[in-house]
Enzyme design. Structure first.
Site, short mmCIF file in Angstrom:
data_model
loop_
_atom_site.label_atom_id
_atom_site.label_comp_id
_atom_site.label_asym_id
_atom_site.label_seq_id
_atom_site.Cartn_x
_atom_site.Cartn_y
_atom_site.Cartn_z
N ASN A 1 -37.75 -22.24 149.78
CA ASN A 1 -38.67 -20.87 149.38
C ASN A 1 -37.56 -19.77 148.64
O ASN A 1 -36.97 -19.16 149.49
CB ASN A 1 -39.15 -20.62 150.93
CG ASN A 1 -39.80 -19.18 151.01
OD1 ASN A 1 -40.14 -18.64 149.66
ND2 ASN A 1 -39.92 -18.65 151.91
N SER B 1 -40.47 -15.76 148.94
CA SER B 1 -41.28 -14.64 149.85
C SER B 1 -40.93 -13.09 149.24
O SER B 1 -39.80 -12.79 148.80
CB SER B 1 -40.51 -14.69 151.04
OG SER B 1 -40.92 -13.59 152.01
N LYS C 1 -40.80 -23.85 146.14
CA LYS C 1 -41.87 -22.78 146.48
C LYS C 1 -41.59 -21.59 145.47
O LYS C 1 -40.88 -20.85 145.56
CB LYS C 1 -42.08 -22.45 147.82
CG LYS C 1 -43.49 -21.66 148.27
CD LYS C 1 -43.70 -21.66 149.62
CE LYS C 1 -44.99 -20.95 149.94
NZ LYS C 1 -45.35 -21.03 151.22
N THR D 1 -48.63 -21.52 145.80
CA THR D 1 -47.67 -20.48 145.40
C THR D 1 -47.50 -19.63 146.89
O THR D 1 -48.41 -19.87 147.92
CB THR D 1 -48.24 -19.24 144.63
OG1 THR D 1 -49.35 -18.64 145.36
CG2 THR D 1 -48.67 -19.61 143.38
N ASN D 2 -46.43 -18.75 147.00
CA ASN D 2 -46.19 -17.91 148.21
C ASN D 2 -47.37 -16.65 148.08
O ASN D 2 -48.10 -16.67 147.16
CB ASN D 2 -44.78 -17.41 147.94
CG ASN D 2 -44.13 -17.21 149.30
OD1 ASN D 2 -44.67 -16.57 150.34
ND2 ASN D 2 -43.14 -17.79 149.63
N THR D 3 -47.08 -15.74 148.72
CA THR D 3 -48.03 -14.72 148.87
C THR D 3 -47.47 -13.61 147.54
O THR D 3 -46.63 -13.78 147.00
CB THR D 3 -47.81 -13.70 149.90
OG1 THR D 3 -46.15 -13.40 150.44
CG2 THR D 3 -48.20 -14.58 151.30
N TYR E 1 -53.23 -21.67 154.86
CA TYR E 1 -52.47 -20.83 156.00
C TYR E 1 -53.56 -19.79 156.57
O TYR E 1 -53.94 -19.90 157.76
CB TYR E 1 -51.25 -20.24 155.37
CG TYR E 1 -50.42 -19.47 156.18
CD1 TYR E 1 -48.94 -20.14 156.85
CD2 TYR E 1 -50.69 -18.16 156.76
CE1 TYR E 1 -48.24 -19.67 157.46
CE2 TYR E 1 -49.90 -17.77 157.83
CZ TYR E 1 -48.64 -18.42 158.01
OH TYR E 1 -47.87 -17.65 158.81
C1 LIG Z 1 -47.68 -14.06 158.20
C2 LIG Z 1 -47.06 -14.86 157.06
C3 LIG Z 1 -45.99 -15.89 157.08
C4 LIG Z 1 -45.57 -16.52 156.05
N1 LIG Z 1 -43.99 -17.09 156.33
C5 LIG Z 1 -43.62 -17.84 155.15
C6 LIG Z 1 -42.46 -18.38 155.16
O1 LIG Z 1 -41.51 -18.20 156.08
N2 LIG Z 1 -41.95 -19.31 154.37
C7 LIG Z 1 -42.76 -19.48 153.17
O2 LIG Z 1 -42.42 -20.48 152.33
N3 LIG Z 1 -44.11 -19.16 153.15
C8 LIG Z 1 -44.63 -18.29 154.08
N4 LIG Z 1 -45.68 -17.54 153.91
C9 LIG Z 1 -46.81 -17.95 152.83
C10 LIG Z 1 -47.62 -18.93 153.15
O3 LIG Z 1 -47.01 -20.36 153.58
C11 LIG Z 1 -48.68 -19.43 152.03
O4 LIG Z 1 -47.87 -19.53 150.97
C12 LIG Z 1 -49.35 -17.95 151.50
O5 LIG Z 1 -49.72 -17.19 152.73
C13 LIG Z 1 -50.55 -18.18 150.50
O6 LIG Z 1 -51.39 -19.26 151.24
P1 LIG Z 1 -52.75 -18.63 152.35
O7 LIG Z 1 -53.30 -17.72 151.18
O8 LIG Z 1 -53.53 -19.88 152.46
O9 LIG Z 1 -52.36 -17.91 153.29
C14 LIG Z 1 -46.23 -16.79 155.02
C15 LIG Z 1 -47.39 -16.34 155.04
C16 LIG Z 1 -47.99 -15.16 155.63
C17 LIG Z 1 -49.34 -14.67 155.82
#
Ligand SMILES: Cc1cc2nc3c(=O)[nH]c(=O)nc-3n(C[C@H](O)[C@H](O)[C@H](O)COP(=O)(O)O)c2cc1C
Length: 181
Positions: free
Chosen positions: A25, A28, A66, A94-96, A163
């Site tokens: 990752n 983030s 990621k 993708t990530n957020t 997620y």
């Molecule tokens: C509260 C929270 C914590 C997250 N922690 C991580 C993390 O530790 N490592 C990571 O690669 N992505 C992390 N993510 C990103 C999610 O794995 C995902 O990529 C992102 O939320 C987009 O997917 P979604 O719209 O289905 O939530 C996190 C997302 C949220 C909302």
């Protein structure tokens, strides 16, 4: 960030025996400077350290990268090409996001769920043709209903991750999305 390769390597060494695959990752938005690791030189240093260790183990595991939805499209070819150089198993897109549209809450930190749907789909579409044949693409970001799921499949995602959708759809989310009872 100069310590990033040894930092990630320390974690991979600790966890290697426990995981079936590992997602690196670098995307983030909540860790200052983390996304700079997508710069080619930094990315090469990081992937080289991790893959060298991984390959030295009796049971090498698939490593995936990621990526961020906020990366400009023109940088994706280089990023994917570097994952091919180091024989990564694929990409998680993708990530957020740090982007906000006018209706989104003005809060700090990464935004997930519905506001990410279109961009995560667009990045999935961009990444697919850049991958080698044996690399896989996991699409994640704003998959909240069966239509979103179908769109990811149609753009060539091999696996789809949810997620935030789990929060809104509850424990039957995967069944609901797949239309099974
Ligand atoms: C509260 C929270 C914590 C997250 N922690 C991580 C993390 O530790 N490592 C990571 O690669 N992505 C992390 N993510 C990103 C999610 O794995 C995902 O990529 C992102 O939320 C987009 O997917 P979604 O719209 O289905 O939530 C996190 C997302 C949220 C909302």
């Amino acid at each position: 960030m100069a310590d990033a390769p040894s930092d990630y390597l320390g974690s991979l060494k600790l966890l290697h025996a426990l995981g079936d695959f590992f997602v690196i990752n670098i995307s983030s938005p909540n860790t200052p400077g983390l996304r700079e690791l997508a710069q080619p030189d930094d990315l090469r240093r990081l992937l080289s350290a991790l893959q060298e260790f991984n390959r030295s183990t009796p049971d090498p595991k698939p490593l995936l990268l990621k990526i961020s939805p906020d990366t400009e499209d023109r940088y994706f070819p280089d990023i994917v090409s570097i994952t091919r150089e180091f024989n990564l198993a694929g990409i998680v897109a993708t990530n957020t996001t740090s982007q906000r549209s006018p209706e989104d809450p003005r809060e700090n930190g990464g935004l997930s769920g519905r506001p990410l749907t279109q961009r995560a789909l667009a990045v999935t579409r961009l990444i697919r043709p850049l991958l080698a044949k044996d690399q896989i693409l996991i699409s994640v970001g704003g998959v909240m209903n069966p239509g979103h799921y179908q769109a990811r499949r149609q753009t060539g995602a091999d696996l789809i991750q949810m997620y935030t959708g789990l929060v809104y759809l509850g424990p039957t989310a995967a069944w609901d999305i797949l239309g099974r009872s």
